[in-house]
Design an enzyme around this catalytic site. Structure first.
Site, PDB file in Angstrom:
ATOM      1  N   HIS A  89      -7.519   3.878   1.316  1.00 38.66           N
ATOM      2  CA  HIS A  89      -6.524   4.286   2.309  1.00 38.66           C
ATOM      3  C   HIS A  89      -7.199   4.368   3.671  1.00 38.66           C
ATOM      4  O   HIS A  89      -8.261   4.954   3.819  1.00 38.66           O
ATOM      5  CB  HIS A  89      -5.967   5.652   1.890  1.00 38.66           C
ATOM      6  N   ASP A 119       0.828  -1.213   0.000  1.00 41.46           N
ATOM      7  CA  ASP A 119       0.000   0.000   0.000  1.00 41.46           C
ATOM      8  C   ASP A 119       0.863   1.264   0.000  1.00 41.46           C
ATOM      9  O   ASP A 119       2.050   1.244   0.322  1.00 41.46           O
ATOM     10  CB  ASP A 119      -0.897   0.018   1.236  1.00 41.46           C
ATOM     11  N   ASP A 120       0.229   2.363  -0.311  1.00 45.73           N
ATOM     12  CA  ASP A 120       0.809   3.713  -0.203  1.00 45.73           C
ATOM     13  C   ASP A 120       1.933   3.970  -1.201  1.00 45.73           C
ATOM     14  O   ASP A 120       2.799   4.821  -0.948  1.00 45.73           O
ATOM     15  CB  ASP A 120       1.320   3.986   1.221  1.00 45.73           C
TER      16      ASP A 120
END
Length: 317
Positions: free
Chosen positions: A134, A13-14
């Site tokens: 998110h 992620d991110d």
């Protein structure tokens, strides 16, 4: 490898958060520790991230963001229900508080989600085949309805449903973290009928809440997998069609599909990265590198082989 028991998407992620995160994710992918990434299009290094994904052929999806930093949509002005007085999103808990108070305009949620999908397409040249949220915003009440409609309209097939087996009995979570994760699970369970109604799919099993940051280790991942590999799937949690898509014949057990959510990287520089407000504490901590080191650990990769776990991307499910 013989016929796998599990097809596992390990999603970093991110992606795009900062140059150090991007480099850590690329290093992890090249070492075989992750098989998929999720992009923050409103992050400061998103363009660099998409160039890296193209260069290294990294499967990439969209990490929709309604809680951190600046919006993508030009239609959101000061005074938008998604933004605070400084023009930033309300934050992980601030967004949830505004939502619970009935202060979030769902038309604005849709406007921002569509803008982020559109920007992903401009950066990558195609739309994602998977999209998650998110800080798990995509499973929140009302938001999940808009989120599912956007996915359906854009032809995005897969999402994430963060319901993790073994969460309730996990011995190392702090009370505060446990309470937050239990609320995430409650929201995720309530989002399932919405996603199912829109024909959105997700892997049979989710992992990642109990193994974030300093809680990630090879023993802890093995524990998480021991729960995930139990074959008594709860039909109520299964995506449309359940496991039948992966059944090769009527005598073999079906291949289980799973997603492991991870956050590998190198610690961010204090003044570099983020989504408009600078990097957060988690990004600057050693937790990111702890995940990176663990995911590349030969003992974990050997465990995958031993358990016939095949890493793949969402497009391979």
């Amino acid at each position: 490898m013989p016929q796998p028991k599990v097809k596992l998407v390990v999603t970093g992620d991110d992606f795009g958060y900062c140059p150090k995160r991007n480099q850590g994710i690329v290093d992890c992918f090249q070492a075989g520790g992750i098989s998929n990434v999720s992009l923050l299009v409103n992050a400061s290094s998103a363009k660099e991230a998409t160039e890296l994904a193209k260069r290294h052929h990294i499967p990439i999806g969209l990490h929709a963001n309604l809680s951190e930093g600046l919006p993508v949509s030009q239609g959101l002005k000061r005074g938008s229900t998604l933004l605070n007085k400084d023009g930033f999103f309300h934050g992980k808990m601030g967004f949830r508080k505004a939502l619970q108070s009935g202060l979030v305009n769902m038309t604005e949620v849709e406007l921002e989600l569509r803008a982020q999908v559109r920007l992903f397409g401009e950066l990558m040249g195609y739309l994602p085949c998977h999209m998650d949220g998110h800080q798990h915003i995509h499973v929140l009440p009302d938001v999940c309805e808009v989120f599912a409609q956007v996915l359906s309209d854009c032809g995005i097939s897969y999402t994430r449903v963060p319901v993790e087996r073994g969460l309730h009995s996990c011995p190392w979570l702090s009370p505060v973290l446990r309470d937050f994760y239990m609320q995430v699970e409650k929201d995720a369970l309530e989002s399932i009928p919405v996603f199912r109604r829109h024909g959105i799919r997700w892997p049979d099993v989710y992992l990642g809440l109990t193994t974030m940051g300093h809680n990630m280790s090879v023993p802890n991942l093995r524990r998480a997998f021991s729960h995930a590999l139990e074959r008594d799937l709860d039909v109520s949690l299964s995506p449309p069609g359940g496991e039948s898509k992966n059944r090769t014949n009527t005598t073999e057990r079906p291949v289980l599909t799973a997603e492991l959510m991870v956050h590998p990287g190198y610690p961010s520089h204090p003044q570099e990265g983020g989504c408009g407000e600078g990097p957060d504490d988690f990004s600057q901590s050693a937790d990111r590198q702890q995940e990176l080191t663990t995911l590349k650990d030969p003992a974990l990769l050997a465990f995958y082989t031993q358990e016939r776990v095949q890493l793949c991307a969402f497009r391979d499910l």
